[in-house]
Design a protein around this motif. Structure first.
Motif, PDB file in Angstrom:
ATOM      1  N   VAL A   1       8.419  15.041  39.007  1.00  0.00           N
ATOM      2  CA  VAL A   1       7.155  15.415  39.624  1.00  0.00           C
ATOM      3  C   VAL A   1       5.966  14.879  38.828  1.00  0.00           C
ATOM      4  O   VAL A   1       6.011  14.767  37.592  1.00  0.00           O
ATOM      5  CB  VAL A   1       7.077  16.954  39.749  1.00  0.00           C
ATOM      6  CG1 VAL A   1       6.903  17.619  38.387  1.00  0.00           C
ATOM      7  CG2 VAL A   1       5.971  17.378  40.690  1.00  0.00           C
ATOM      8  N   ARG A   2       4.888  14.538  39.551  1.00  0.00           N
ATOM      9  CA  ARG A   2       3.668  14.007  38.941  1.00  0.00           C
ATOM     10  C   ARG A   2       2.515  15.007  38.959  1.00  0.00           C
ATOM     11  O   ARG A   2       1.595  14.903  38.157  1.00  0.00           O
ATOM     12  CB  ARG A   2       3.237  12.727  39.684  1.00  0.00           C
ATOM     13  CG  ARG A   2       4.241  11.595  39.580  1.00  0.00           C
ATOM     14  CD  ARG A   2       4.289  11.040  38.161  1.00  0.00           C
ATOM     15  NE  ARG A   2       5.205   9.921  38.044  1.00  0.00           N
ATOM     16  CZ  ARG A   2       6.476  10.016  37.657  1.00  0.00           C
ATOM     17  NH1 ARG A   2       6.984  11.207  37.367  1.00  0.00           N
ATOM     18  NH2 ARG A   2       7.239   8.969  37.571  1.00  0.00           N
ATOM     19  N   GLU A   3       2.560  15.970  39.866  1.00  0.00           N
ATOM     20  CA  GLU A   3       1.474  16.956  39.983  1.00  0.00           C
ATOM     21  C   GLU A   3       2.056  18.358  40.061  1.00  0.00           C
ATOM     22  O   GLU A   3       2.928  18.626  40.891  1.00  0.00           O
ATOM     23  CB  GLU A   3       0.614  16.670  41.215  1.00  0.00           C
ATOM     24  CG  GLU A   3      -0.535  17.654  41.414  1.00  0.00           C
ATOM     25  CD  GLU A   3      -1.398  17.332  42.616  1.00  0.00           C
ATOM     26  OE1 GLU A   3      -2.218  18.189  42.996  1.00  0.00           O
ATOM     27  OE2 GLU A   3      -1.242  16.229  43.169  1.00  0.00           O
ATOM     28  N   LEU A   4       1.564  19.253  39.210  1.00  0.00           N
ATOM     29  CA  LEU A   4       1.994  20.655  39.171  1.00  0.00           C
ATOM     30  C   LEU A   4       0.819  21.563  39.522  1.00  0.00           C
ATOM     31  O   LEU A   4      -0.277  21.395  38.983  1.00  0.00           O
ATOM     32  CB  LEU A   4       2.525  21.025  37.788  1.00  0.00           C
ATOM     33  CG  LEU A   4       3.947  20.574  37.428  1.00  0.00           C
ATOM     34  CD1 LEU A   4       4.241  20.904  35.969  1.00  0.00           C
ATOM     35  CD2 LEU A   4       4.973  21.225  38.337  1.00  0.00           C
ATOM     36  N   VAL A   5       1.070  22.519  40.423  1.00  0.00           N
ATOM     37  CA  VAL A   5       0.027  23.462  40.823  1.00  0.00           C
ATOM     38  C   VAL A   5       0.608  24.875  40.728  1.00  0.00           C
ATOM     39  O   VAL A   5       1.615  25.186  41.381  1.00  0.00           O
ATOM     40  CB  VAL A   5      -0.465  23.188  42.263  1.00  0.00           C
ATOM     41  CG1 VAL A   5      -1.492  24.241  42.669  1.00  0.00           C
ATOM     42  CG2 VAL A   5      -1.055  21.795  42.373  1.00  0.00           C
ATOM     43  N   PHE A   6      -0.014  25.731  39.925  1.00  0.00           N
ATOM     44  CA  PHE A   6       0.343  27.141  39.802  1.00  0.00           C
ATOM     45  C   PHE A   6      -0.864  27.969  40.256  1.00  0.00           C
ATOM     46  O   PHE A   6      -1.954  27.807  39.716  1.00  0.00           O
ATOM     47  CB  PHE A   6       0.685  27.512  38.356  1.00  0.00           C
ATOM     48  CG  PHE A   6       1.865  26.763  37.793  1.00  0.00           C
ATOM     49  CD1 PHE A   6       3.141  27.283  37.883  1.00  0.00           C
ATOM     50  CD2 PHE A   6       1.684  25.545  37.161  1.00  0.00           C
ATOM     51  CE1 PHE A   6       4.225  26.597  37.356  1.00  0.00           C
ATOM     52  CE2 PHE A   6       2.760  24.857  36.634  1.00  0.00           C
ATOM     53  CZ  PHE A   6       4.031  25.381  36.725  1.00  0.00           C
ATOM     54  N   LYS A   7      -0.637  28.870  41.219  1.00  0.00           N
ATOM     55  CA  LYS A   7      -1.740  29.699  41.710  1.00  0.00           C
ATOM     56  C   LYS A   7      -1.250  31.128  41.919  1.00  0.00           C
ATOM     57  O   LYS A   7      -0.342  31.379  42.728  1.00  0.00           O
ATOM     58  CB  LYS A   7      -2.295  29.143  43.028  1.00  0.00           C
ATOM     59  CG  LYS A   7      -3.510  29.901  43.538  1.00  0.00           C
ATOM     60  CD  LYS A   7      -4.099  29.251  44.779  1.00  0.00           C
ATOM     61  CE  LYS A   7      -5.339  29.996  45.257  1.00  0.00           C
ATOM     62  NZ  LYS A   7      -5.919  29.391  46.481  1.00  0.00           N
ATOM     63  N   ASP A   8      -1.854  32.042  41.169  1.00  0.00           N
ATOM     64  CA  ASP A   8      -1.577  33.483  41.322  1.00  0.00           C
ATOM     65  C   ASP A   8      -0.084  33.787  41.260  1.00  0.00           C
ATOM     66  O   ASP A   8       0.451  34.542  42.089  1.00  0.00           O
ATOM     67  CB  ASP A   8      -2.166  33.998  42.647  1.00  0.00           C
ATOM     68  CG  ASP A   8      -3.662  33.815  42.720  1.00  0.00           C
ATOM     69  OD1 ASP A   8      -4.315  33.912  41.676  1.00  0.00           O
ATOM     70  OD2 ASP A   8      -4.178  33.569  43.829  1.00  0.00           O
ATOM     71  N   CYS A   9       0.589  33.197  40.292  1.00  0.00           N
ATOM     72  CA  CYS A   9       2.027  33.435  40.134  1.00  0.00           C
ATOM     73  C   CYS A   9       2.269  34.558  39.133  1.00  0.00           C
ATOM     74  O   CYS A   9       1.649  34.584  38.061  1.00  0.00           O
ATOM     75  CB  CYS A   9       2.731  32.157  39.669  1.00  0.00           C
ATOM     76  SG  CYS A   9       2.780  30.858  40.934  1.00  0.00           S
ATOM     77  N   TRP A  10       3.193  35.458  39.456  1.00  0.00           N
ATOM     78  CA  TRP A  10       3.503  36.585  38.593  1.00  0.00           C
ATOM     79  C   TRP A  10       4.614  36.189  37.613  1.00  0.00           C
ATOM     80  O   TRP A  10       5.593  35.541  37.980  1.00  0.00           O
ATOM     81  CB  TRP A  10       3.967  37.782  39.421  1.00  0.00           C
ATOM     82  CG  TRP A  10       2.882  38.312  40.305  1.00  0.00           C
ATOM     83  CD1 TRP A  10       1.858  39.139  39.954  1.00  0.00           C
ATOM     84  CD2 TRP A  10       2.702  38.041  41.694  1.00  0.00           C
ATOM     85  NE1 TRP A  10       1.057  39.401  41.038  1.00  0.00           N
ATOM     86  CE2 TRP A  10       1.550  38.746  42.123  1.00  0.00           C
ATOM     87  CE3 TRP A  10       3.402  37.278  42.640  1.00  0.00           C
ATOM     88  CZ2 TRP A  10       1.098  38.722  43.431  1.00  0.00           C
ATOM     89  CZ3 TRP A  10       2.948  37.227  43.940  1.00  0.00           C
ATOM     90  CH2 TRP A  10       1.801  37.948  44.324  1.00  0.00           C
ATOM     91  N   GLY A  11       4.437  36.587  36.351  1.00  0.00           N
ATOM     92  CA  GLY A  11       5.448  36.330  35.347  1.00  0.00           C
ATOM     93  C   GLY A  11       5.344  34.980  34.678  1.00  0.00           C
ATOM     94  O   GLY A  11       6.229  34.608  33.905  1.00  0.00           O
ATOM     95  N   LEU A  12       4.279  34.245  34.919  1.00  0.00           N
ATOM     96  CA  LEU A  12       4.117  32.943  34.279  1.00  0.00           C
ATOM     97  C   LEU A  12       3.466  33.147  32.908  1.00  0.00           C
ATOM     98  O   LEU A  12       2.272  32.956  32.726  1.00  0.00           O
ATOM     99  CB  LEU A  12       3.259  32.019  35.150  1.00  0.00           C
ATOM    100  CG  LEU A  12       3.119  30.580  34.635  1.00  0.00           C
ATOM    101  CD1 LEU A  12       4.465  29.876  34.650  1.00  0.00           C
ATOM    102  CD2 LEU A  12       2.107  29.787  35.465  1.00  0.00           C
ATOM    103  N   GLU A  13       4.295  33.530  31.941  1.00  0.00           N
ATOM    104  CA  GLU A  13       3.791  33.681  30.583  1.00  0.00           C
ATOM    105  C   GLU A  13       4.184  32.436  29.771  1.00  0.00           C
ATOM    106  O   GLU A  13       4.688  31.461  30.326  1.00  0.00           O
ATOM    107  CB  GLU A  13       4.316  34.976  29.955  1.00  0.00           C
ATOM    108  CG  GLU A  13       5.720  35.371  30.339  1.00  0.00           C
ATOM    109  CD  GLU A  13       6.746  34.671  29.486  1.00  0.00           C
ATOM    110  OE1 GLU A  13       6.416  34.316  28.336  1.00  0.00           O
ATOM    111  OE2 GLU A  13       7.866  34.489  29.953  1.00  0.00           O
ATOM    112  N   ASP A  14       3.953  32.458  28.483  1.00  0.00           N
ATOM    113  CA  ASP A  14       4.095  31.251  27.652  1.00  0.00           C
ATOM    114  C   ASP A  14       5.491  30.653  27.707  1.00  0.00           C
ATOM    115  O   ASP A  14       5.645  29.425  27.848  1.00  0.00           O
ATOM    116  CB  ASP A  14       3.727  31.583  26.202  1.00  0.00           C
ATOM    117  CG  ASP A  14       2.249  31.897  26.041  1.00  0.00           C
ATOM    118  OD1 ASP A  14       1.489  31.628  26.992  1.00  0.00           O
ATOM    119  OD2 ASP A  14       1.853  32.417  24.985  1.00  0.00           O
ATOM    120  N   SER A  15       6.525  31.481  27.629  1.00  0.00           N
ATOM    121  CA  SER A  15       7.891  30.941  27.617  1.00  0.00           C
ATOM    122  C   SER A  15       8.276  30.331  28.957  1.00  0.00           C
ATOM    123  O   SER A  15       8.958  29.299  29.018  1.00  0.00           O
ATOM    124  CB  SER A  15       8.884  32.042  27.234  1.00  0.00           C
ATOM    125  OG  SER A  15       8.810  33.128  28.162  1.00  0.00           O
TER     126      SER A  15
END
Length: 492
Positions: free
Chosen positions: A381-395
């Protein structure tokens, strides 16, 4: 006594000059009618000959005054083709106003309408819809298929549908929408047949609870159909979709909590795969399935470029089937409670070599095993989009470093992510060109490292607004606003 013209002329005095008086509305109306008639006759003389005879003149309003003669509609001298050409030069905002002139103008202006959302099913069954709007290319029938009171003030809204219902509709339905609220399948089949026979240029149709005959009729009559959106559809009803040979965009809405309770499983996905081999875009909402259904889609729909899964109910192991979608360029997961509950071993996952974009919106990403399997499959993948996701912490975000070729990243509403987790991953992406960080409140400006600051200066696209609270506080500094209680106001 005799009348002598000479004597009369001798004593005749010069009449006083006529005073300027305001024209009455009757005079204005007569002058306008004469001017329009003259213009229409000239246009008729210079217009090309047409095989279509001019329509009969419409009756015009006559005044109560009997001294005013009857004047026909001057535009009745023009053929439909010539009048359509004139009306097409006017802005689209005037079409509604022009339709109120007379019945002929109402019908002609209907030819300019190409998209409509139907609210009254009787308007379709009576044939008035196809008579008034013969050139429709896009129609939404969902609201008209739901029995509801027009005077109801209760509006039920979902991200996919919105309609009015009475409070009595909820009794015994187990949700907002029950079977008794929908038209019978025979009524829907009959109405769609009338629609497809009268509007053969349809390219997009949105319908609820379609039957096999409904889809077969649309496929036979509307050869240019390119997009279908099917609400509350079941596996067997999709058998009629095999006739839609030119279908390119398909959206299946199966189970939606409180609204629809139908099931789309591997059977339905296989039917779609075998019948719609030219699909370019597929969206599955509330659909069940497994490895077999996604594999069938990938093997048969080789032109598929975009796949969207909303609130999916897929069985574990479905991610491995994405490798069969060899031309897939965009993958979207929206509102999913999990990614894959049992993805299996890494060596069996495969990959999507053509994938360019991965969008994750309002998804639960607490399951590290499913998240890791997703990034392994989407390694190119070349483009990543994260929006209002639950549980997306550092690890969890750190697993994204598997995707080495990322060039663009967008993070919005990721409140658990910190500067430490962001720094570790962003620095590892050597080809990164664009970064967007918005409303990630745990990322602080004061924690930016020198290496990260140096990277920011080289980016082509950059938006940095991680902590909305700190920006708000600095913007209100010195204004006295934002304080508690009476401290924000002073007595005069």
């Amino acid at each position: 006594m005799s009348f002598s013209p000479e004597r009369n002329n001798h004593h005749h005095q010069q009449p006083p000059p006529l005073s300027k008086k305001r024209l009455s509305w009757r005079d204005v109306w007569l002058n306008d009618q004469q001017a329009l008639t003259h213009a229409a006759l000239k246009m008729r003389l210079h217009s090309p000959l047409s095989s279509t005879p001019p329509s009969d003149p419409d009756e015009t309003l006559t005044l109560d005054n009997p001294n005013i003669p009857y004047t026909p509609d001057p535009f009745s001298l023009l053929s439909d083709e010539l009048l359509l050409s004139i009306l097409s030069k006017l802005p689209a905002s005037q079409h509604v106003t022009n339709s109120a002139v007379n019945k002929r103008w109402l019908k002609l202006n209907g030819r300019f309408v190409q998209s409509i959302k139907l609210l009254d099913w009787e308007f379709l069954e009576s044939g008035r819809l196809t008579y008034r709007f013969p050139n429709l290319t896009d129609i939404d029938l969902v609201r008209a298929c739901v029995r509801s009171s027009r005077n109801s003030g209760i509006v039920f809204t979902h991200s996919f549908v919105s309609f009015h219902l009475d409070s009595s509709s909820l009794e015994g339905s187990g949700g907002f929408l029950g079977k008794h609220n929908l038209l019978h399948s025979r009524e829907i089949d009959r109405g769609v047949r009338i629609l497809s026979e009268g509007c053969r240029n349809l390219r997009r149709v949105v319908v609820i609870s379609p039957g096999e005959e409904t889809l077969l009729c649309v496929a036979e009559e509307c050869l240019t159909l390119q997009e279908l959106e099917l609400h509350c559809c079941a596996d067997l009803s999709l058998r009629g979709i095999s006739g839609c040979r030119n279908l390119q965009i398909l959206k299946l809405i199966g189970c939606v909590d409180g609204f629809y309770d139908t099931v789309v499983s591997d059977i339905g996905l296989t039917i779609v795969a075998q019948g719609c081999k030219r699909l370019v875009k597929l969206e599955l909402v509330g659909c069940e399935g497994s490895y077999d259904g996604i594999k069938a889609i990938g093997q048969c729909c080789q032109m598929l470029e975009e796949l969207t899964l909303c609130d999916h109910r897929m069985e574990g192991g479905w991610l491995a089937a994405l490798s069969y979608c060899t031309n897939l360029k965009t993958l979207r997961l929206q509102g999913c409670k999990n990614v894959d509950t049992s993805p299996g071993d890494d060596e069996h996952l495969g990959s999507c070599p053509a994938l360019e974009e991965l969008h994750l919106q309002q998804c639960h990403l607490r399951d590290k095993q499913g998240v890791r399997a997703l990034f392994l499959v989407c390694g190119a993948v070349r483009e990543l989009v994260f929006k209002d996701c639950w549980g997306l912490e550092d690890s969890a975000f750190g697993i994204a470093s598997i995707c080495r070729g990322v060039k663009s990243v967008s993070l919005e509403g990721c409140s658990l992510l910190t500067m430490e987790g962001l720094d570790a991953v962003v620095i590892s992406w050597k080809e990164l060109k664009r970064l967007r960080v918005v409303s990630c409140n745990n990322i602080k400006d004061s924690e930016i490292t020198p290496a990260l600051a140096s990277l920011f200066s080289t980016l082509k696209g950059f938006k940095w607004q991680p902590d909305s609270r700190s920006l708000l506080s600095s913007g209100l500094a010195g204004t006295g606003m934002g304080k508690k209680g009476g401290r924000a106001f002073k007595r005069v």
